[in-house]
Design an enzyme around this catalytic site. Structure first.
Site, PDB file in Angstrom:
ATOM      1  N   LYS A  98       0.815  -1.225   0.000  1.00 41.44           N
ATOM      2  CA  LYS A  98       0.000   0.000   0.000  1.00 41.44           C
ATOM      3  C   LYS A  98       0.846   1.271   0.000  1.00 41.44           C
ATOM      4  O   LYS A  98       0.418   2.295  -0.541  1.00 41.44           O
ATOM      5  CB  LYS A  98      -0.974  -0.020   1.180  1.00 41.44           C
ATOM      6  CG  LYS A  98      -1.891  -1.252   1.193  1.00 41.44           C
ATOM      7  CD  LYS A  98      -2.661  -1.456  -0.112  1.00 41.44           C
ATOM      8  CE  LYS A  98      -3.146  -2.871  -0.278  1.00 41.44           C
ATOM      9  NZ  LYS A  98      -3.702  -3.166  -1.601  1.00 41.44           N
TER      10      LYS A  98
ATOM     11  N   GLY B 114      -9.195  -2.830   4.755  1.00 39.90           N
ATOM     12  CA  GLY B 114      -9.616  -2.540   6.125  1.00 39.90           C
ATOM     13  C   GLY B 114      -8.853  -3.276   7.211  1.00 39.90           C
ATOM     14  O   GLY B 114      -9.098  -3.057   8.389  1.00 39.90           O
TER      15      GLY B 114
ATOM     16  N   LYS C  18      -4.189  11.534   7.134  1.00 41.64           N
ATOM     17  CA  LYS C  18      -5.300  12.303   7.701  1.00 41.64           C
ATOM     18  C   LYS C  18      -6.522  11.382   7.710  1.00 41.64           C
ATOM     19  O   LYS C  18      -6.797  10.713   6.712  1.00 41.64           O
ATOM     20  CB  LYS C  18      -5.551  13.526   6.811  1.00 41.64           C
ATOM     21  CG  LYS C  18      -6.750  14.359   7.187  1.00 41.64           C
ATOM     22  CD  LYS C  18      -6.395  15.324   8.302  1.00 41.64           C
ATOM     23  CE  LYS C  18      -7.624  16.057   8.841  1.00 41.64           C
ATOM     24  NZ  LYS C  18      -7.310  16.674  10.145  1.00 41.64           N
TER      25      LYS C  18
ATOM     26  N   LEU D 158     -10.321  10.754   7.360  1.00 42.27           N
ATOM     27  CA  LEU D 158     -11.512  11.409   6.814  1.00 42.27           C
ATOM     28  C   LEU D 158     -12.731  10.854   7.549  1.00 42.27           C
ATOM     29  O   LEU D 158     -12.923   9.644   7.621  1.00 42.27           O
ATOM     30  CB  LEU D 158     -11.610  11.152   5.305  1.00 42.27           C
ATOM     31  CG  LEU D 158     -10.379  11.599   4.492  1.00 42.27           C
ATOM     32  CD1 LEU D 158     -10.486  11.136   3.047  1.00 42.27           C
ATOM     33  CD2 LEU D 158     -10.216  13.108   4.548  1.00 42.27           C
TER      34      LEU D 158
ATOM     35  N   HIS E 126     -17.086   5.953  -0.572  1.00 42.20           N
ATOM     36  CA  HIS E 126     -16.117   5.109  -1.268  1.00 42.20           C
ATOM     37  C   HIS E 126     -16.505   5.117  -2.742  1.00 42.20           C
ATOM     38  O   HIS E 126     -17.527   4.568  -3.111  1.00 42.20           O
ATOM     39  CB  HIS E 126     -16.155   3.685  -0.700  1.00 42.20           C
ATOM     40  CG  HIS E 126     -15.305   2.705  -1.458  1.00 42.20           C
ATOM     41  ND1 HIS E 126     -14.385   1.883  -0.856  1.00 42.20           N
ATOM     42  CD2 HIS E 126     -15.216   2.433  -2.770  1.00 42.20           C
ATOM     43  CE1 HIS E 126     -13.785   1.146  -1.774  1.00 42.20           C
ATOM     44  NE2 HIS E 126     -14.285   1.456  -2.944  1.00 42.20           N
TER      45      HIS E 126
ATOM     46  N   LYS F 260     -18.759  -5.099   0.845  1.00 44.25           N
ATOM     47  CA  LYS F 260     -19.723  -4.282   0.103  1.00 44.25           C
ATOM     48  C   LYS F 260     -21.054  -5.017   0.040  1.00 44.25           C
ATOM     49  O   LYS F 260     -21.098  -6.248  -0.059  1.00 44.25           O
ATOM     50  CB  LYS F 260     -19.202  -4.005  -1.305  1.00 44.25           C
ATOM     51  CG  LYS F 260     -17.976  -3.090  -1.293  1.00 44.25           C
ATOM     52  CD  LYS F 260     -17.258  -3.068  -2.629  1.00 44.25           C
ATOM     53  CE  LYS F 260     -15.966  -2.267  -2.499  1.00 44.25           C
ATOM     54  NZ  LYS F 260     -15.083  -2.481  -3.666  1.00 44.25           N
TER      55      LYS F 260
ATOM     56  N   ASN G 268      -6.995  -1.959  -6.982  1.00 43.07           N
ATOM     57  CA  ASN G 268      -7.209  -3.398  -7.132  1.00 43.07           C
ATOM     58  C   ASN G 268      -6.858  -3.791  -8.558  1.00 43.07           C
ATOM     59  O   ASN G 268      -7.326  -3.165  -9.512  1.00 43.07           O
ATOM     60  CB  ASN G 268      -8.654  -3.762  -6.838  1.00 43.07           C
ATOM     61  CG  ASN G 268      -9.036  -3.395  -5.416  1.00 43.07           C
ATOM     62  OD1 ASN G 268      -8.250  -3.589  -4.491  1.00 43.07           O
ATOM     63  ND2 ASN G 268     -10.201  -2.833  -5.238  1.00 43.07           N
TER      64      ASN G 268
ATOM     65  N   ARG H  42      -7.568  -6.487 -10.280  1.00 43.90           N
ATOM     66  CA  ARG H  42      -8.394  -7.619 -10.726  1.00 43.90           C
ATOM     67  C   ARG H  42      -9.748  -7.104 -11.205  1.00 43.90           C
ATOM     68  O   ARG H  42     -10.074  -5.927 -11.030  1.00 43.90           O
ATOM     69  CB  ARG H  42      -8.638  -8.554  -9.536  1.00 43.90           C
ATOM     70  CG  ARG H  42      -9.348  -7.815  -8.400  1.00 43.90           C
ATOM     71  CD  ARG H  42      -9.916  -8.701  -7.328  1.00 43.90           C
ATOM     72  NE  ARG H  42     -10.820  -7.935  -6.475  1.00 43.90           N
ATOM     73  CZ  ARG H  42     -10.469  -7.156  -5.478  1.00 43.90           C
ATOM     74  NH1 ARG H  42      -9.186  -7.023  -5.169  1.00 43.90           N
ATOM     75  NH2 ARG H  42     -11.371  -6.487  -4.780  1.00 43.90           N
TER      76      ARG H  42
HETATM   77  C1  MV4 Z   1      -9.501   5.550   5.416  1.00 44.42           C
HETATM   78  C2  MV4 Z   1     -10.658   6.025   6.082  1.00 44.42           C
HETATM   79  C3  MV4 Z   1     -10.635   7.328   6.521  1.00 44.42           C
HETATM   80  N1  MV4 Z   1      -9.550   8.100   6.317  1.00 44.42           N
HETATM   81  N2  MV4 Z   1      -8.442   6.357   5.232  1.00 44.42           N
HETATM   82  C4  MV4 Z   1     -10.941   1.031   4.945  1.00 44.42           C
HETATM   83  C5  MV4 Z   1     -10.570   0.031   3.919  1.00 44.42           C
HETATM   84  C6  MV4 Z   1      -9.331   0.527   3.310  1.00 44.42           C
HETATM   85  N3  MV4 Z   1      -9.378   0.237   1.910  1.00 44.42           N
HETATM   86  C7  MV4 Z   1      -9.292   1.980   3.590  1.00 44.42           C
HETATM   87  N4  MV4 Z   1     -10.284   2.231   4.575  1.00 44.42           N
HETATM   88  C8  MV4 Z   1     -10.468   3.456   5.094  1.00 44.42           C
HETATM   89  N5  MV4 Z   1      -9.432   4.310   4.931  1.00 44.42           N
HETATM   90  C9  MV4 Z   1      -8.483   7.604   5.676  1.00 44.42           C
HETATM   91  N6  MV4 Z   1      -7.423   8.377   5.484  1.00 44.42           N
HETATM   92  C10 MV4 Z   1     -11.736   5.167   6.241  1.00 44.42           C
HETATM   93  C11 MV4 Z   1     -11.644   3.861   5.738  1.00 44.42           C
HETATM   94  C12 MV4 Z   1     -12.835   3.053   5.909  1.00 44.42           C
HETATM   95  C13 MV4 Z   1     -13.562   2.618   4.802  1.00 44.42           C
HETATM   96  C14 MV4 Z   1     -13.194   2.918   3.499  1.00 44.42           C
HETATM   97  C15 MV4 Z   1     -13.931   2.471   2.418  1.00 44.42           C
HETATM   98  C16 MV4 Z   1     -15.087   1.730   2.624  1.00 44.42           C
HETATM   99  C17 MV4 Z   1     -15.475   1.431   3.890  1.00 44.42           C
HETATM  100  C18 MV4 Z   1     -14.733   1.877   5.004  1.00 44.42           C
HETATM  101  C19 MV4 Z   1     -15.155   1.566   6.290  1.00 44.42           C
HETATM  102  C20 MV4 Z   1     -14.427   1.973   7.354  1.00 44.42           C
HETATM  103  C21 MV4 Z   1     -13.261   2.723   7.172  1.00 44.42           C
END
Ligand code: MV4
Length: 450
Positions: free
Chosen positions: A116, A165, A201, A203, A208, A237, A289, A291
């Site tokens: 990552k 996650g 940071k 958020l 998404h 999802k 991703n 794929r």
């Molecule tokens: C984050 C975020 C808030 N701020 N990054 C969760 C899965 C991974 N792919 C990245 N994720 C997150 N990254 C920052 N800087 C919140 C999440 C996150 C999330 C992101 C996408 C879909 C669902 C989520 C559920 C919880 C937290």
């Protein structure tokens, strides 16, 4: 073009890939575990090879068995579907060494995006907007503290080897930071054997949003717009749509063009998805991703482009079938993931489907390997099918979805269908007014009454 494709997957996606191969006049081979001998894709394939017992590590993840199945059947390409070996760089390399085409990107591109920190560095270099944070791994707590105060709290500590996650910790203030760093590091070390972490940071209420791209591996690439996958529970999802209800046409083409240019410059080959968090009108890259994704049909619905055809064409050296200026976005599509799970607790509900009846009519697509009498094995994920609905606009799509959900019958096991019947009547969902936390909040709020 390929003579014979081996499909190294199971369930609805094995069937999905098999259909595309058949349409292109390519012979099909499927590999399966003993638990999947009576699966629909095994019946429909030209040839099948049993590669082992039910546990994935002994069958669908067994690289040597899959390579042997290619050698025995004379398959010249492998489609990995999603999950299993689809993002395994070593598998892509081993196939290449055997002169078998991996229908996907190079092992090197898979490796970059699997790390990552490296993925984020690459995205930034290619002009993709990223979340403010550390440049690479943070090795000591003082450095972490300096970066966190610079970008401002709250911050999130993420494992470089994580993704989806796993291995994330939020620090709301400076006092939380040492514990967040230590737990993220030790969890990442234990889970992935790599304790590198980075800081971003945090958020608070993003959506998404992910952009579908396809590269030809020779410096050309297209984007097929975005999907909004904010409705999720524990990083699984549940409901996906295209387009995102949150974006306007200008934002759509801006982020799409940034992504297709980046993918062209990278020399990427195959389908891929660039994932963003979207908040207050800004996009922030989080992961890529490499794929085909579960939710790819919503993109197919609004573009009319068969993504598996494009994957096969590109992998065989035939190039993309369309130019960017030929791609038109039409209407709106929603996908519901039908899982064999309790609709409130999401506890898996394997067993025999006694009756299976799928909806039909204009704008309805059901991708599923299930049938009346099908026994869902307990060894794999609980996805039994996907309902994909298309309409000329979001309102028409939602009306059609409500009707299709009423027609859908799955007896004998619990499914997530009742959840979707509830969501399609919810005011926030009707308005497209939701973020990544909406579903979990909704489930908590309605837990007592359900
Ligand atoms: C984050 C975020 C808030 N701020 N990054 C969760 C899965 C991974 N792919 C990245 N994720 C997150 N990254 C920052 N800087 C919140 C999440 C996150 C999330 C992101 C996408 C879909 C669902 C989520 C559920 C919880 C937290």
């Amino acid at each position: 073009m390929f003579q014979k494709i081996l499909i190294a997957n199971r369930g609805e996606i094995a069937l999905r890939v098999l259909r595309a191969a058949k349409e292109l006049g390519i012979q099909t081979v499927v590999v399966h575990s003993t638990a999947d001998a009576d699966a629909m894709h095994v019946r429909l394939a030209d040839e099948s090879v049993c590669i082992g017992p039910p546990p994935s590590r002994d069958s669908y993840l067994n690289i040597h068995q899959i390579v042997a199945a290619c050698e025995i059947t004379g398959a010249d390409a492998v489609h990995p579907g999603y999950g299993f070996l689809s993002e395994n760089a070593r598998f892509a390399d081993i196939l290449a060494a055997h002169k078998i085409t991996f229908i996907g990107p190079s092992g090197d591109h898979i490796r970059i995006m699997g790390d990552k920190i490296e993925a984020k560095r690459t995205a930034k270099r290619l002009g993709i907007p990223v979340v403010p944070g550390s440049e690479g791994a943070v090795s000591d707590d003082r450095e972490a503290y300096r970066i966190a105060t610079e970008i401002g709290f709250p911050v999130i500590v993420k494992a470089s080897a994580g993704g989806g996650g796993r291995g994330m910790k939020v620090a709301r203030s400076a006092e939380d930071l040492p514990v967040a760093l230590a737990t993220a590091r030790s969890e990442a070390g234990a889970a992935f054997g790599d304790d590198a972490v980075y800081i971003e940071k945090y958020l608070e209420k993003p959506r998404h949003i992910e952009v579908q791209i396809v590269g030809d591996g020779a410096g050309k690439a297209i984007h097929l717009g975005e999907r909004d996958c904010s409705l999720q529970r524990r990083h699984q999802k549940v409901w996906e749509e295209a387009n995102s209800p949150a974006l306007n046409a200008e934002e759509r083409s801006r982020i799409g063009e940034i992504c297709s240019k980046a993918i062209a410059d990278l020399g990427y080959s195959g389908a891929g998805t660039i994932e963003f968090l979207y908040e207050n009108g800004e996009f922030y890259f989080i992961e890529m991703n490499t794929r085909l994704q579960v939710e790819h049909p919503v993109t197919e619905a609004i573009t009319g482009i068969d993504l598996v055809h494009e994957q096969i064409r590109v992998a065989s050296g035939g190039g993309l079938s369309v130019r960017q200026d030929e791609i038109k976005f039409s209407g709106h599509a929603i996908e519901c993931r039908i899982n064999a799970e309790d609709p409130r607790t999401f506890t898996p509900s394997p067993g025999t489907i006694t009756h299976f009846h799928t909806p039909g009519g204009l704008g309805i697509r059901v991708d599923s390997g299930a049938y009346s009498g099908y026994r869902i094995p307990p060894y794999y994920d609980s996805l039994i099918g996907k309902l994909i609905v298309h309409g000329r606009n979001r309102v028409e799509c939602m009306m059609r979805l409500r009707r299709a959900l009423d027609e859908f019958v799955v007896d004998g096991v619990k499914t997530t269908l009742p959840l979707f019947r509830e969501l399609v009547g919810n005011i926030d969902i009707a308005n497209g007014d939701y973020d990544i936390h909406w579903l979990e909040k909704h489930l908590a709020e309605t837990a007592a009454t359900a």
